[in-house]
Design an enzyme around this catalytic site. Structure first.
Site, short mmCIF file in Angstrom:
data_model
loop_
_atom_site.label_atom_id
_atom_site.label_comp_id
_atom_site.label_asym_id
_atom_site.label_seq_id
_atom_site.Cartn_x
_atom_site.Cartn_y
_atom_site.Cartn_z
N CYS A 50 0.82 -1.22 0.00
CA CYS A 50 0.00 0.00 0.00
C CYS A 50 0.85 1.26 0.00
O CYS A 50 0.31 2.36 -0.06
CB CYS A 50 -0.88 0.00 1.23
SG CYS A 50 0.11 0.02 2.72
N CYS A 119 -1.38 -5.32 6.77
CA CYS A 119 -0.62 -4.60 7.81
C CYS A 119 0.14 -5.60 8.68
O CYS A 119 1.29 -5.35 9.08
CB CYS A 119 -1.54 -3.77 8.69
SG CYS A 119 -2.61 -2.62 7.81
FE1 FES Z 1 -0.83 -0.52 4.45
FE2 FES Z 1 -1.50 -0.92 6.91
S1 FES Z 1 -2.63 0.19 5.45
S2 FES Z 1 0.36 -1.45 5.97
#
Ligand code: FES
Length: 142
Positions: A50, A119
């Site tokens: 992300c 995450c």
């Molecule tokens: Fe990408 Fe948590 S939103 S690591």
């Protein structure tokens, strides 16, 4: 006295955190082991799919993780994942800490919404890389 705006902010926050466990909320609000270690024995800096980054520092004594800290520029679930992975790894032998999986972090957090599962992967991958860095330094092949 709480203003209408404060009440609205509270309501919005509750909606945002719906489907998120109390443990995740608690660790996101009060992350454990946040910071860095200046003379760390192992260090890693990874960027997840992300674009969020995580860094982990470890201090090892007698082959055990005596100190571990992390930092992230990510969102609340990333903070909670970093907090939990450092809690799980603290005090463990480096070999044991290498066995920690994203599932362990997810279990300890009481789960994460599907879109936030990565995450936990970022946190565990960063931990593993920090341990590998420690091993490289030990073997002098830095
Ligand atoms: Fe990408 Fe948590 S939103 S690591």
């Amino acid at each position: 006295m709480t203003s209408d705006l404060d009440k609205l902010a509270e309501e919005i926050e509750k909606e945002i955190w719906v489907d998120i466990s109390e443990t995740v909320i608690e660790h996101a609000r009060n992350p454990r082991n946040l910071g860095n270690i200046k003379d760390a024995d192992g260090y890693a800096d990874l960027t997840g799919q992300c674009g969020d980054a995580m860094q982990i520092w470890i201090k090892v004594d007698d082959y055990k993780i005596k100190e571990i800290t992390f930092w992230t520029d990510g969102c609340g679930t990333t903070l909670a994942s970093g907090s939990m992975v450092t809690e799980l790894a603290k005090g463990k032998a480096v070999n044991e800490a290498l066995q920690i999986t994203p599932l362990n972090v997810l279990d300890a957090l009481g789960g994460l919404p599907e879109e936030s599962v990565h995450c936990a992967f970022l946190a565990v991958n960063t931990l593993h890389e920090a341990i590998k860095d420690y091993r490289k330094r030990q073997s002098g092949t830095e």
